[in-house]
Design a protein around this motif. Sequence first.
Motif, PDB file in Angstrom:
ATOM      1  N   PRO A 101     -14.499 -16.362   6.926  1.00  0.00           N
ATOM      2  CA  PRO A 101     -14.023 -15.076   6.414  1.00  0.00           C
ATOM      3  C   PRO A 101     -13.566 -14.110   7.492  1.00  0.00           C
ATOM      4  N   VAL A 102     -12.984 -13.018   7.024  1.00  0.00           N
ATOM      5  CA  VAL A 102     -12.576 -11.916   7.892  1.00  0.00           C
ATOM      6  C   VAL A 102     -13.230 -10.638   7.387  1.00  0.00           C
ATOM      7  N   ALA A 103     -13.406  -9.706   8.298  1.00  0.00           N
ATOM      8  CA  ALA A 103     -13.951  -8.402   7.939  1.00  0.00           C
ATOM      9  C   ALA A 103     -12.882  -7.350   8.168  1.00  0.00           C
ATOM     10  N   MET A 104     -12.661  -6.534   7.154  1.00  0.00           N
ATOM     11  CA  MET A 104     -11.790  -5.369   7.285  1.00  0.00           C
ATOM     12  C   MET A 104     -12.714  -4.226   7.690  1.00  0.00           C
ATOM     13  N   VAL A 105     -12.611  -3.798   8.932  1.00  0.00           N
ATOM     14  CA  VAL A 105     -13.480  -2.742   9.443  1.00  0.00           C
ATOM     15  C   VAL A 105     -12.899  -1.399   8.999  1.00  0.00           C
ATOM     16  N   VAL A 106     -13.702  -0.645   8.252  1.00  0.00           N
ATOM     17  CA  VAL A 106     -13.274   0.656   7.750  1.00  0.00           C
ATOM     18  C   VAL A 106     -14.257   1.724   8.209  1.00  0.00           C
ATOM     19  N   THR A 107     -13.751   2.930   8.392  1.00  0.00           N
ATOM     20  CA  THR A 107     -14.587   4.054   8.806  1.00  0.00           C
ATOM     21  C   THR A 107     -14.343   5.221   7.868  1.00  0.00           C
ATOM     22  N   VAL A 108     -15.430   5.761   7.337  1.00  0.00           N
ATOM     23  CA  VAL A 108     -15.376   6.946   6.487  1.00  0.00           C
ATOM     24  C   VAL A 108     -16.445   7.911   7.002  1.00  0.00           C
ATOM     25  N   ASN A 109     -16.019   9.106   7.366  1.00  0.00           N
ATOM     26  CA  ASN A 109     -16.948  10.125   7.879  1.00  0.00           C
ATOM     27  C   ASN A 109     -17.840   9.572   8.988  1.00  0.00           C
ATOM     28  N   TYR A 111     -18.854   6.706   9.562  1.00  0.00           N
ATOM     29  CA  TYR A 111     -19.686   5.591   9.150  1.00  0.00           C
ATOM     30  C   TYR A 111     -18.795   4.361   9.052  1.00  0.00           C
ATOM     31  N   THR A 112     -19.089   3.329   9.849  1.00  0.00           N
ATOM     32  CA  THR A 112     -18.245   2.147   9.923  1.00  0.00           C
ATOM     33  C   THR A 112     -18.952   0.961   9.282  1.00  0.00           C
ATOM     34  N   VAL A 113     -18.202   0.202   8.504  1.00  0.00           N
ATOM     35  CA  VAL A 113     -18.733  -0.991   7.844  1.00  0.00           C
ATOM     36  C   VAL A 113     -17.636  -2.056   7.811  1.00  0.00           C
ATOM     37  N   GLY A 114     -18.042  -3.320   7.851  1.00  0.00           N
ATOM     38  CA  GLY A 114     -17.104  -4.435   7.746  1.00  0.00           C
ATOM     39  C   GLY A 114     -17.116  -4.979   6.331  1.00  0.00           C
ATOM     40  N   LEU A 115     -15.993  -4.881   5.649  1.00  0.00           N
ATOM     41  CA  LEU A 115     -15.854  -5.409   4.293  1.00  0.00           C
ATOM     42  C   LEU A 115     -15.363  -6.846   4.421  1.00  0.00           C
ATOM     43  N   VAL A 116     -16.240  -7.797   4.158  1.00  0.00           N
ATOM     44  CA  VAL A 116     -15.951  -9.209   4.407  1.00  0.00           C
ATOM     45  C   VAL A 116     -15.339  -9.846   3.161  1.00  0.00           C
ATOM     46  N   VAL A 117     -14.204 -10.507   3.371  1.00  0.00           N
ATOM     47  CA  VAL A 117     -13.482 -11.220   2.315  1.00  0.00           C
ATOM     48  C   VAL A 117     -13.086 -12.596   2.854  1.00  0.00           C
ATOM     49  N   PRO A 118     -12.770 -13.550   1.960  1.00  0.00           N
ATOM     50  CA  PRO A 118     -12.403 -14.885   2.440  1.00  0.00           C
ATOM     51  C   PRO A 118     -11.184 -14.892   3.354  1.00  0.00           C
ATOM     52  N   GLN A 119     -10.220 -14.012   3.076  1.00  0.00           N
ATOM     53  CA  GLN A 119      -8.997 -13.947   3.887  1.00  0.00           C
ATOM     54  C   GLN A 119      -8.258 -12.664   3.557  1.00  0.00           C
ATOM     55  N   VAL A 120      -7.334 -12.302   4.425  1.00  0.00           N
ATOM     56  CA  VAL A 120      -6.377 -11.243   4.108  1.00  0.00           C
ATOM     57  C   VAL A 120      -5.019 -11.920   4.032  1.00  0.00           C
ATOM     58  N   ASP A 121      -4.177 -11.419   3.134  1.00  0.00           N
ATOM     59  CA  ASP A 121      -2.926 -12.118   2.874  1.00  0.00           C
ATOM     60  C   ASP A 121      -1.707 -11.459   3.498  1.00  0.00           C
ATOM     61  N   ASP A 122      -1.446 -10.217   3.154  1.00  0.00           N
ATOM     62  CA  ASP A 122      -0.178  -9.617   3.541  1.00  0.00           C
ATOM     63  C   ASP A 122      -0.271  -8.105   3.426  1.00  0.00           C
ATOM     64  N   ILE A 123       0.718  -7.451   3.988  1.00  0.00           N
ATOM     65  CA  ILE A 123       0.862  -6.009   3.823  1.00  0.00           C
ATOM     66  C   ILE A 123       1.955  -5.783   2.788  1.00  0.00           C
ATOM     67  N   GLU A 124       1.657  -4.947   1.799  1.00  0.00           N
ATOM     68  CA  GLU A 124       2.613  -4.655   0.733  1.00  0.00           C
ATOM     69  C   GLU A 124       2.890  -3.164   0.687  1.00  0.00           C
ATOM     70  N   LEU A 125       4.078  -2.821   0.217  1.00  0.00           N
ATOM     71  CA  LEU A 125       4.438  -1.422  -0.006  1.00  0.00           C
ATOM     72  C   LEU A 125       4.349  -1.129  -1.494  1.00  0.00           C
ATOM     73  N   HIS A 126       3.633  -0.047  -1.829  1.00  0.00           N
ATOM     74  CA  HIS A 126       3.495   0.348  -3.231  1.00  0.00           C
ATOM     75  C   HIS A 126       3.559   1.864  -3.346  1.00  0.00           C
ATOM     76  N   ASP A 127       4.033   2.313  -4.481  1.00  0.00           N
ATOM     77  CA  ASP A 127       4.037   3.733  -4.813  1.00  0.00           C
ATOM     78  C   ASP A 127       2.729   4.040  -5.517  1.00  0.00           C
ATOM     79  N   LEU A 128       1.809   4.728  -4.828  1.00  0.00           N
ATOM     80  CA  LEU A 128       0.495   5.012  -5.404  1.00  0.00           C
ATOM     81  C   LEU A 128       0.552   6.050  -6.525  1.00  0.00           C
TER      82      LEU A 128
END
Length: 177
Positions: A101-109, A111-128
Motif C-alpha cells: 500500500p501507499v499512504a497519503m500523508v495529510v496535515t490538518v491543524n 496534526y499529520t496522519v497517513g491515510l493508507v490505501v492499496p494504491q493511488v491512481d491518477d490526478i483528476e480535475l473536477h468542478d467542486l
Amino acid sequence: MQTDKKSVLAVTSLDPLGLEPLPPETKLSKLLRFPLGIQDIGLLPLEQITEIIRVNLTEILPVPEMPSCILGICNWRGEMLWLLDLNHLVGYPPLTAAVSPVAMVVTVNQYTVGLVVPQVDDIELHDLQQLQRASSGLFPPKLLPFVLGALPNGSTVLDVTGITRYPLWQIHRTGVS
C-alpha cells in the motif's frame, strides 16, 4: 551567443504529473483518485496531501489497544506518523498483506496522519461546485462522517478534516505529533 536562462528553464521544467497551479480563473480543482473498497472511487483534494509514500506493512509498529483501523506508527522524516487503514475506517474490508500500500500523508491543524490505501491512481480535475453534499440516503452511515460529497460521475470526495477530527482520534491524540 548567450541564452536567456528564464526561457531555458521554462522549456525544460516539464510537469508530468500536472502539479503546477491552475490558473486563478479556473473553477476546477485537482483531486487524487484512489480505490475505495472494491469498486468505488475515492478522491482527496491534492492541496491537502503533503506527500505520498510507499508503506511496508512489516515496518509498521503496532500500537496496543488501538482500533483495528489504526495500523500503527512508522518513521516519517524523523517523526512519528500514525497510519490509518482508510478503507477499513470507512466501512470497507481492511488491507491485506498481499498488497504493497501507499499512504497519503495529510496535515490538518498541525496534526499529520497517513491515510493508507492499496494504491493511488491518477490526478483528476473536477468542478467542486458540482459536488452533491453528503446525506444519509446517498452514503452508507459509516462513510457519512468522512465525506464532503459525490461528483456526478459517482466518485466520492472525502473530507480530510472530518477524518482527522473523528472521535476515534480524540482519545489518542494527546501528545502525538
